[in-house]
Design a protein around this motif. Structure first.
Motif, PDB file in Angstrom:
ATOM      1  N   THR A  95       0.800  -1.225   0.000  1.00  0.00           N
ATOM      2  CA  THR A  95       0.000   0.000   0.000  1.00  0.00           C
ATOM      3  C   THR A  95       0.833   1.275   0.000  1.00  0.00           C
ATOM      4  OG1 THR A  95      -0.145  -0.058   2.422  1.00  0.00           O
ATOM      5  CG2 THR A  95      -1.923  -1.131   1.166  1.00  0.00           C
ATOM      6  N   ARG A  96       2.134   1.191   0.337  1.00  0.00           N
ATOM      7  CA  ARG A  96       2.949   2.397   0.504  1.00  0.00           C
ATOM      8  C   ARG A  96       3.971   2.628  -0.604  1.00  0.00           C
ATOM      9  NH1 ARG A  96       2.438   4.017   6.008  1.00  0.00           N
ATOM     10  NH2 ARG A  96       4.200   5.429   5.717  1.00  0.00           N
ATOM     11  N   THR A  97       4.239   1.622  -1.416  1.00  0.00           N
ATOM     12  CA  THR A  97       5.320   1.704  -2.401  1.00  0.00           C
ATOM     13  C   THR A  97       4.918   2.554  -3.605  1.00  0.00           C
ATOM     14  OG1 THR A  97       6.168  -0.456  -1.732  1.00  0.00           O
ATOM     15  CG2 THR A  97       6.860   0.365  -3.891  1.00  0.00           C
ATOM     16  N   VAL A  98       5.847   3.404  -4.040  1.00  0.00           N
ATOM     17  CA  VAL A  98       5.672   4.220  -5.243  1.00  0.00           C
ATOM     18  C   VAL A  98       6.245   3.461  -6.436  1.00  0.00           C
ATOM     19  CG1 VAL A  98       6.284   6.413  -6.359  1.00  0.00           C
ATOM     20  CG2 VAL A  98       5.805   6.342  -3.898  1.00  0.00           C
ATOM     21  N   ARG A  99       5.581   3.556  -7.576  1.00  0.00           N
ATOM     22  CA  ARG A  99       6.055   2.868  -8.777  1.00  0.00           C
ATOM     23  C   ARG A  99       7.437   3.380  -9.210  1.00  0.00           C
ATOM     24  NH1 ARG A  99       0.999   4.128 -12.483  1.00  0.00           N
ATOM     25  NH2 ARG A  99       0.931   5.891 -11.026  1.00  0.00           N
ATOM     26  N   PRO A 100       8.167   2.599 -10.006  1.00  0.00           N
ATOM     27  CA  PRO A 100       9.494   3.031 -10.476  1.00  0.00           C
ATOM     28  C   PRO A 100       9.419   4.372 -11.211  1.00  0.00           C
ATOM     29  CG  PRO A 100       9.149   0.711 -10.962  1.00  0.00           C
ATOM     30  CD  PRO A 100       7.841   1.233 -10.465  1.00  0.00           C
TER      31      PRO A 100
END
Length: 704
Positions: free
Chosen positions: A320-325
């Protein structure tokens, strides 16, 4: 003849009046709102039967400003209001966003809200009265609207929140925030801020929500006296549970499989195939196609939302917290003043910065008066960005709204015009889209401006947050995908620097959210924003030290006010000649500030020297280069210092005796002259014989 109902309250230090029954009585709901001396007529009308075959709610909001409201006549040839201005479009969206989620489920009757500004006191902006009036008109109309809502503007002046600050106070405020919602919670936020903390922003939202509760109560009190009978919703044309059960059995596994695909186009292809299969299968069994299409959306939502809440993993496998590359690139267009390509996952923005002069400023004819804007941001969303073929035309409401959000995010960081006298235009072309292209525009704008040499003190980044909420369970999602936006409960965009928030926009699709959820979303957004800023710094950590070589160089000089007329010349003759001869652009302000702009530094210097020559005063004993402009029997008149003329008497033409002036000089000759005195009228006396015409040397000094 008139049965008028009125409610008045003191609100934010001014009187707010709601009146119905006097004007526009044939509308389903009509309320005249007056705040201070700003008056807006708000009407709501709904069709008496639903549009057949549609699976969405056809709501239209039109906010319109009449120039007579401020005692003005429209500009332009036709002298009447034309297509909506940017502000009218933005306020229409501002009204639409908090009311749309509050119409009853299944209501498909075409509904139109029209807000007309009838009077503007140039102190109280008309957007908040329009939102309040819309809420009241819908509440009175009988249309199945689950309101009312309230709305307020919040400023921050000297560390204190201010309710509905006057227009002149906004300029001094560190915050311009509009919040709307119900008694229970917030539905919409739109803001621009000067790098404020998340705690201050949340406090402003809470302050605004508490402050508009008396407005909601006034609308309820008015409705108790004047509301029409509520409309009866027609019974559902189909059994939603039966369609859902059959859909899940027929294509549930296909939809679940589609949502395991991380590539958007592949996922959409499988979803389209599943939908086509569902329509073919269920219509053959007697179900209506519109019912199948509508419930297929619900099936998608259930599967996506349930999976996230159950596993904590999203469509593309992220938590839920990760930003895409992220890939940030700058300087990719060789002739542009500044350019950036910002790619985040499957969202990509090509952003280009152009630097111009004050002649390029946008002139805006607003109710409050004409003003000039030196920062423009234009956002374009071509259909190819989502792999579709579609109509290309003038920007729609969505493009204008997204562009303005990005403008608000970057605007607080721009250098003052006095320090950086350029007009700035940003164009953001969305070349790929899968979630939050407006925030990609913020990031790309920051990079493009820094690439152009605009001295931003710090870069700006933006991130879009989402929410999935079922009963007491919820998940806040960082950097949402398009599907998570469409099928989720919140679109919460936060932009800012490492120091604080510069813009916040929130839209809630459920009845409201709690302060706790907003606090979590803001904290999670800050982490995401700082991560994005770190990725952007890999391409360009700070603004370039000088403006791009293709951009004009602007030099600012000051001349005496009394010399402005000399530089401009009769009918602009002199300044036109300078521009034509040098190729530079010249702007002269009333205080004597002169801005000279040219890509070629030699052209700029030539124009500056010319202007300085015009305004300079001749000095006794100084040698100047001049041009003979007139020959007479007693001497020659020579023009020097741009616009200054002096007389070379026949006795001062040459060391030898001169019998005829024309034997020594003729009109158009370039000569070197020395100032030898002034007559009693201030006319300049010149000498050629005291100057070596080859070297320009003062012969009297040589003799000494």
């Amino acid at each position: 003849m008139f049965k008028v109902f009125r409610k008045e309250i003191e609100w934010g230090g001014r009187k707010l009046t709601l009146e119905t029954g006097h004007i526009a009585r044939q509308a389903d709901g009509a309320v005249l709102v007056t705040y201070g001396e700003t008056t807006v007529l708000c009407t709501a009308v709904g069709a008496k039967s639903p549009k057949p075959g549609i699976d969405f709610f056809p709501l239209t909001v039109n906010y319109q400003e009449k120039t007579f409201a401020a005692g003005k006549i429209p500009g332009g040839f036709f002298k009447r209001e034309g297509r909506p201005t940017e502000k009218e479009t933005l306020v229409s969206r501002l009204i639409d966003r908090p009311i749309r989620p509050l119409f009853a489920d299944g209501f498909r009757n075409e509904t139109q809200v029209v807000c007309t500004v009838l009077s503007h006191d140039l102190e109280n902006d008309s957007d908040i009265p329009a939102m309040v009036g819309t809420s009241a008109a819908l509440t009175l109309s009988g249309i199945p609207f689950l309101g009312p809502i309230g709305a307020a503007r919040v400023g921050l002046i000297d560390g204190q929140y201010v309710l509905n600050p006057a227009m002149d106070q906004i300029a001094k405020s560190e915050l311009d925030l509009v919040v709307a919602g119900t008694i229970d919670g917030v539905l919409m936020v739109e803001s621009e801020a000067k790098e404020l903390t998340e705690e201050v922003m949340l406090g402003a939202v809470t302050f605004g929500h508490k402050s508009f509760q008396p407005v909601i109560q006034a609308i309820i009190d008015l409705a108790e006296e004047a509301a029409k009978e509520p409309w009866e919703l027609p019974p559902a044309s189909y059994d939603a549970k039966a369609v859902q059960d059959r859909l899940r059995a027929a294509v549930g596994s296909d939809v679940e499989a589609a949502y395991t695909e991380t590539v958007k186009q592949v996922r959409y292809g499988k979803l389209d195939a599943a939908k086509a299969k569902a329509i073919e299968t269920l219509t053959a069994e007697g179900f209506e196609q519109a019912a199948v299409a509508s419930e297929f959306k619900e099936l998608e939502a259930q599967i996506l939302r349930g999976s996230v809440l159950k596993t904590g993993l999203r469509i593309d496998g992220r938590d839920t917290r990760t930003v895409r590359p992220i890939v940030s690139e700058v300087g990719i267009l060789p002739r542009a003043h500044g350019s950036a390509l910002f790619t985040r996952g499957e969202t990509q923005a090509l952003v280009v910065a152009t630097l111009g002069t004050s002649q390029d400023e946008q002139i805006i004819d607003a109710l409050e008066g004409e003003y000039r804007e030196h920062f423009m941001l234009h956002y374009n969303f071509p259909p190819y960005s989502v792999g579709e073929a579609g109509r290309m035309g003038s920007p729609g409401r969505r493009e204008i709204g997204h562009g303005k959000l990005a403008w608000r995010a970057v605007h607080p960081l721009l250098p003052k015009k006095e320090d950086f006298p350029y007009t700035l235009r940003i164009v953001s072309e969305i070349t790929e889209s899968n979630g939050s292209s407006s925030m990609a525009t913020v990031c790309g704008t920051s990079l493009a401006l820094m690439d152009a040499g605009v001295p931003l003190p710090r870069p700006v980044a933006g991130i879009a947050m989402g929410l999935i909420k079922e009963d007491d369970g919820f998940a806040v999602l960082s950097d949402i995908l398009g599907d998570e936006d469409h099928l989720g409960d919140m679109d919460f965009k936060v932009a800012g620097t490492e120091k604080g928030v510069t813009a916040l926009q929130m839209d809630i699709k459920i009845t409201s959210i709690t302060e706790e959820i907003m606090k979590i979303a803001l904290a999670q957004a800050k982490d995401g924003r700082l991560h994005i800023l770190g990725e952007m710094a890999k391409a360009l950590p700070d603004a370039r030290e000088s403006v791009n070589q293709n951009a004009p160089r602007i030099t600012v000089i000051n001349i005496p006010k009394e010399k402005i007329r000399d530089v401009i010349g009769s009918g602009g003759k002199v300044i036109r000649e300078i521009v034509e001869q040098t190729g530079a652009k010249i702007d002269i302000e009333d205080d004597g500030t002169v801005k000279v702009a040219a890509v070629d530094s030699k052209a700029a210097q030539a124009a500056i020297d010319w202007i300085r020559g015009i305004v300079a005063e001749p000095e006794l004993g100084v040698v100047y280069i001049g041009k003979v402009v007139k020959v007479v029997d007693f001497g020659a008149f020579v023009n020097f210092l741009g616009s200054r003329d002096g007389l070379v008497h026949i006795s001062e033409l040459s060391q030898q005796r001169v019998g005829k002036v024309a034997d020594v000089v003729k009109q158009g000759d370039e000569v070197k002259v020395k100032v030898i005195g002034f007559d009693d009228r201030g006319k300049v006396k010149l000498s050629m014989k005291q100057v070596d015409q080859t070297t320009g040397e003062d012969l009297t000094k040589k003799a000494d």
